[in-house]
Design a protein around this motif. Structure first.
Motif, PDB file in Angstrom:
ATOM      1  N   LYS A   1       0.830  -1.211   0.000  1.00 29.70           N
ATOM      2  CA  LYS A   1       0.000   0.000   0.000  1.00 29.70           C
ATOM      3  C   LYS A   1       0.865   1.263   0.000  1.00 29.70           C
ATOM      4  O   LYS A   1       0.667   2.167  -0.806  1.00 29.70           O
ATOM      5  N   SER A   2       1.816   1.311   0.932  1.00 32.44           N
ATOM      6  CA  SER A   2       2.657   2.509   1.033  1.00 32.44           C
ATOM      7  C   SER A   2       3.541   2.667  -0.202  1.00 32.44           C
ATOM      8  O   SER A   2       3.784   3.778  -0.671  1.00 32.44           O
ATOM      9  N   THR A   3       3.999   1.521  -0.718  1.00 32.76           N
ATOM     10  CA  THR A   3       4.848   1.575  -1.919  1.00 32.76           C
ATOM     11  C   THR A   3       4.060   2.175  -3.083  1.00 32.76           C
ATOM     12  O   THR A   3       4.566   3.021  -3.820  1.00 32.76           O
TER      13      THR A   3
ATOM     14  N   THR B   1       4.238  -1.574   9.213  1.00 26.81           N
ATOM     15  CA  THR B   1       5.201  -0.496   8.976  1.00 26.81           C
ATOM     16  C   THR B   1       4.457   0.829   9.097  1.00 26.81           C
ATOM     17  O   THR B   1       4.957   1.783   9.685  1.00 26.81           O
ATOM     18  N   THR B   2       3.257   0.867   8.535  1.00 27.12           N
ATOM     19  CA  THR B   2       2.436   2.078   8.596  1.00 27.12           C
ATOM     20  C   THR B   2       1.570   2.035   9.854  1.00 27.12           C
ATOM     21  O   THR B   2       0.830   1.078  10.062  1.00 27.12           O
ATOM     22  N   LEU B   3       1.675   3.060  10.674  1.00 22.12           N
ATOM     23  CA  LEU B   3       0.922   3.102  11.935  1.00 22.12           C
ATOM     24  C   LEU B   3      -0.183   4.158  11.924  1.00 22.12           C
ATOM     25  O   LEU B   3      -1.158   4.056  12.662  1.00 22.12           O
TER      26      LEU B   3
ATOM     27  N   PRO C   1       6.008   7.779   2.265  1.00 23.98           N
ATOM     28  CA  PRO C   1       5.718   6.951   3.449  1.00 23.98           C
ATOM     29  C   PRO C   1       6.827   5.942   3.698  1.00 23.98           C
ATOM     30  O   PRO C   1       7.594   5.611   2.796  1.00 23.98           O
ATOM     31  N   LYS C   2       6.894   5.480   4.922  1.00 20.13           N
ATOM     32  CA  LYS C   2       7.877   4.452   5.260  1.00 20.13           C
ATOM     33  C   LYS C   2       7.446   3.120   4.617  1.00 20.13           C
ATOM     34  O   LYS C   2       6.270   2.755   4.646  1.00 20.13           O
ATOM     35  N   ILE C   3       8.422   2.415   4.049  1.00 19.65           N
ATOM     36  CA  ILE C   3       8.162   1.138   3.370  1.00 19.65           C
ATOM     37  C   ILE C   3       9.111   0.101   3.946  1.00 19.65           C
ATOM     38  O   ILE C   3      10.300   0.370   4.095  1.00 19.65           O
TER      39      ILE C   3
ATOM     40  N   ALA D   1      -5.474   7.736   0.426  1.00 20.14           N
ATOM     41  CA  ALA D   1      -5.042   7.501   1.811  1.00 20.14           C
ATOM     42  C   ALA D   1      -4.494   6.091   1.947  1.00 20.14           C
ATOM     43  O   ALA D   1      -5.174   5.109   1.657  1.00 20.14           O
ATOM     44  N   ASP D   2      -3.245   6.024   2.362  1.00 20.60           N
ATOM     45  CA  ASP D   2      -2.584   4.750   2.677  1.00 20.60           C
ATOM     46  C   ASP D   2      -2.795   4.539   4.166  1.00 20.60           C
ATOM     47  O   ASP D   2      -2.409   5.384   4.967  1.00 20.60           O
ATOM     48  N   ILE D   3      -3.487   3.468   4.529  1.00 17.93           N
ATOM     49  CA  ILE D   3      -3.776   3.265   5.954  1.00 17.93           C
ATOM     50  C   ILE D   3      -3.063   2.005   6.463  1.00 17.93           C
ATOM     51  O   ILE D   3      -2.614   1.183   5.677  1.00 17.93           O
TER      52      ILE D   3
HETATM   53 MG   LIG Z   1       2.449   0.760   4.825  1.00 21.60          MG
END
Ligand SMILES: [Mg+2]
Ligand SMILES: Nc1nc2c(ncn2[C@@H]2O[C@H](COP(=O)(O)OP(=O)(O)OP(=O)(O)O)[C@@H](O)[C@H]2O)c(=O)[nH]1
Length: 182
Positions: A19-21, A39-41, A31-33, A59-61
């Motif tokens: 998702k973040s990627t 990884t995503t908080l 975002p952090k990957i 929105a990356d959740i």
């Molecule tokens: Mg993530």
């Protein structure tokens, strides 16, 4: 304190789905990957540029896991705040043993948490498609849930991303609701 996320598209998937990627390659967000779960908080928002100066917000959740509606993990609580008319983009990696089952688990978690979430438009992105060849991709296409529109993407190879953006844009601006018969 809860963050109010105003997004056109919410990314829904298990941890590590990519998702973040995806957000990092279709927007300017950074975002952090990482290759570990959660990884995503907190949600990351990104603006995706479309043709002719048009744009939409993604929105990356945090990842959603089985049992999320009972309070496990973090992802679901953020979904309540995603815009009313938004699209939920389900993301499932191509190397998932049973894509249909994973889709059903995600859908069930959403429904148990808040049935109104199922009123939102849904689309499915099969992620990390750089890991398989064309023949396997065609095979997989036959095993996907039939009642949701899908696209095969790779954020690493950059494939399928234009098709994904087109699909999301059309959905966001269509006056016709998609018919969900899950
Ligand atoms: Mg993530
Ligand atoms: N081969 C390949 N790996 C990918 C792709 N997209 C993401 N990954 C890898 O998958 C792992 C997880 O990526 P993330 O983007 O952090 O996953 P996430 O869904 O945001 O995970 P959480 O934040 O934990 O929910 C990382 O090691 C990424 O490098 C892709 O298109 N191809």
């Amino acid at each position: 304190m809860e963050l109010k996320v105003l997004a056109d598209v919410g990314l829904v998937g298990f941890p590590n789905a990519g998702k973040s990627t995806l957000l990092s390659v279709i927007s300017a967000a950074k975002p952090k990957i990482a290759d570990y779960a959660f990884t995503t908080l907190v949600p990351n928002l990104g603006i995706v540029s479309y043709h002719d100066g048009k744009s939409f917000v993604v929105a990356d959740i945090p990842g959603i896991i089985e049992g999320a509606h009972e309070g496990k993990g973090l992802g679901l609580r953020f979904l309540r705040h995603i815009e009313r008319n938004s699209v939920l983009l389900f993301m499932i990696p191509v190397d998932t043993a049973d894509v249909k089952k994973e889709y059903a688990i995600l859908l069930n978690e959403l429904e148990q948490y808040s049935p109104e979430l199922l009123d939102k438009e849904r689309m499915l992105a099969i992620t990390k498609c750089d890991m398989i060849d064309e023949v396997m991709m065609q095979q997989l296409a036959k095993e996907l849930p039939r009642n949701v529109k899908h696209v095969m993407i790779s954020s690493v190879a950059g494939t399928g991303l234009n098709e994904l953006k087109d699909m999301l844009w059309k959905r966001l601006h269509s006056t016709f609701p998609a018919n969900h018969v899950d």
